[in-house]
Design a protein around this motif. Sequence first.
Motif, short mmCIF file in Angstrom:
data_model
loop_
_atom_site.label_atom_id
_atom_site.label_comp_id
_atom_site.label_asym_id
_atom_site.label_seq_id
_atom_site.Cartn_x
_atom_site.Cartn_y
_atom_site.Cartn_z
N LEU A 14 -0.96 19.82 0.69
CA LEU A 14 -0.33 19.03 1.84
C LEU A 14 0.25 19.68 2.87
O LEU A 14 0.22 19.41 3.98
CB LEU A 14 0.85 18.05 1.22
CG LEU A 14 1.12 17.01 1.77
CD1 LEU A 14 0.20 15.91 2.06
CD2 LEU A 14 2.52 16.27 1.08
N VAL A 17 -2.41 21.44 5.00
CA VAL A 17 -2.96 20.25 6.13
C VAL A 17 -1.91 20.35 7.18
O VAL A 17 -2.43 20.34 8.42
CB VAL A 17 -3.29 19.17 5.38
CG1 VAL A 17 -3.43 18.07 6.25
CG2 VAL A 17 -4.46 19.07 4.18
N GLN A 21 -3.88 21.29 10.79
CA GLN A 21 -4.71 19.90 10.96
C GLN A 21 -5.00 20.07 12.36
O GLN A 21 -4.62 20.54 13.28
CB GLN A 21 -3.82 18.58 10.55
CG GLN A 21 -2.37 18.44 11.49
CD GLN A 21 -1.38 17.10 11.05
OE1 GLN A 21 -2.20 16.17 10.45
NE2 GLN A 21 -0.57 17.36 11.29
N LEU A 43 -7.49 16.76 -2.17
CA LEU A 43 -7.39 15.90 -0.92
C LEU A 43 -7.88 14.33 -1.26
O LEU A 43 -7.13 13.50 -0.43
CB LEU A 43 -8.59 16.48 -0.16
CG LEU A 43 -7.93 17.79 0.50
CD1 LEU A 43 -9.19 18.52 1.26
CD2 LEU A 43 -6.94 17.61 1.63
N TRP A 51 -1.59 9.93 2.08
CA TRP A 51 -0.82 10.91 2.42
C TRP A 51 -1.83 11.56 3.42
O TRP A 51 -1.17 12.57 4.36
CB TRP A 51 -0.28 11.86 1.60
CG TRP A 51 0.92 11.20 1.02
CD1 TRP A 51 1.23 10.31 -0.07
CD2 TRP A 51 2.46 11.83 1.31
NE1 TRP A 51 2.54 10.26 -0.34
CE2 TRP A 51 3.23 10.90 0.32
CE3 TRP A 51 2.79 12.59 2.08
CZ2 TRP A 51 4.70 11.17 0.59
CZ3 TRP A 51 4.34 12.65 2.27
CH2 TRP A 51 5.05 11.98 1.31
N CYS A 52 -2.82 11.84 3.31
CA CYS A 52 -4.10 12.42 3.98
C CYS A 52 -5.13 11.57 4.25
O CYS A 52 -5.26 10.57 3.56
CB CYS A 52 -4.31 13.72 3.21
SG CYS A 52 -3.20 15.07 3.10
N TRP A 60 -9.25 17.48 7.74
CA TRP A 60 -8.23 16.46 7.34
C TRP A 60 -6.95 16.66 8.05
O TRP A 60 -6.76 17.74 8.71
CB TRP A 60 -7.90 17.04 5.82
CG TRP A 60 -9.33 16.91 4.79
CD1 TRP A 60 -10.05 17.38 4.65
CD2 TRP A 60 -9.07 15.62 4.17
NE1 TRP A 60 -10.99 16.76 3.70
CE2 TRP A 60 -10.38 15.58 3.34
CE3 TRP A 60 -8.30 14.58 3.65
CZ2 TRP A 60 -10.83 14.75 2.35
CZ3 TRP A 60 -8.64 13.59 2.86
CH2 TRP A 60 -9.76 13.71 2.18
N ARG A 61 -6.27 15.54 8.15
CA ARG A 61 -4.82 15.52 8.71
C ARG A 61 -3.90 14.75 7.94
O ARG A 61 -4.47 13.89 6.99
CB ARG A 61 -4.72 15.26 10.20
CG ARG A 61 -5.74 13.83 10.31
CD ARG A 61 -5.51 13.43 11.83
NE ARG A 61 -6.27 14.05 12.64
CZ ARG A 61 -6.25 14.71 13.45
NH1 ARG A 61 -4.84 15.08 13.98
NH2 ARG A 61 -6.87 15.43 14.29
N LEU A 62 -2.62 14.92 8.29
CA LEU A 62 -1.64 14.03 7.50
C LEU A 62 -1.64 12.56 8.26
O LEU A 62 -1.84 12.55 9.40
CB LEU A 62 -0.27 14.68 7.61
CG LEU A 62 0.08 16.05 7.16
CD1 LEU A 62 1.39 16.42 7.39
CD2 LEU A 62 -0.41 16.12 5.67
N THR A 63 -1.31 11.63 7.24
CA THR A 63 -1.15 10.50 7.88
C THR A 63 0.39 10.03 8.44
O THR A 63 1.26 11.13 7.95
CB THR A 63 -1.49 9.47 6.86
OG1 THR A 63 -0.48 9.27 5.77
CG2 THR A 63 -2.76 9.52 6.15
#
Length: 250
Positions: A14, A17, A21, A43, A51-52, A60-63
């Motif tokens: 996490l 990322v 990201q 992931l 969360w991703c 991938w990126r964080l939400t």
Amino acid sequence: MAATNSVVSAIRVLEAVGERQPVGLSELARAVGLPKSTVQRTLLTLAEVGWCGADDASRWRLTYRAFAVGNQARDADELRVRALPVLHELQLATGETIHLAAPDGRELVLVERLDTAHSLRAFLPLGHRIPLNASATGQAYLAASTDAVVDAYLAGGPLPPRTSSTVTDPDALRSRLAEVRARGWSVNPEGLSEGIAAVGAAIIGADGRPVGALSVSGPTVRMTADVFDTHGRGAADAAHRISRELGAPV
């Protein structure tokens, strides 16, 4: 133990990322030192709980769930809430970017930024991790800490360079901290970012220990030696006021 290892791996993924990201699976696996299959499973689990997320290119990126939770943590000790009114006054008085940072391990984390109206300005994203030795906020924080804290920091490994002007020699850093204590605020020309100078001051908590630091930052064409004292006194006064709000014995 396996469950604990899974949680540790998930947190590492996490954080990686968030730092890189948007980022692909292979790069993430290299960054965290785990097999691609393990990272992929992690992931997918993080995506399942919101969360991703991945884009069409499988990057991938964080939400915003991560942003929401992080924003709650940002105000956990009331530092930001107490500081904001004073920071706004400091920004108006100096006309430069104001940063507020709080400690996390061997670094500070940027928890608030008030931008200048100038198009040429200092910029760090919220959540950015700031080395203590390289920044005005970090040097102010260390200067307000006990000798034992400084000794432990210096014993923790090489001091990371960010620019050619970063203080990386332990003896030089100790000398810099002595200057900060004598003056009342830090002065850091281009130690964190090329072309950016800053002054900083520590914020003290109710127990007398530093809980964060603030800085006035700007490009070296405006942040010259001629304004260091004026902006430094302003930063120190703002930090003193916030410390009083937090119940510090100052």
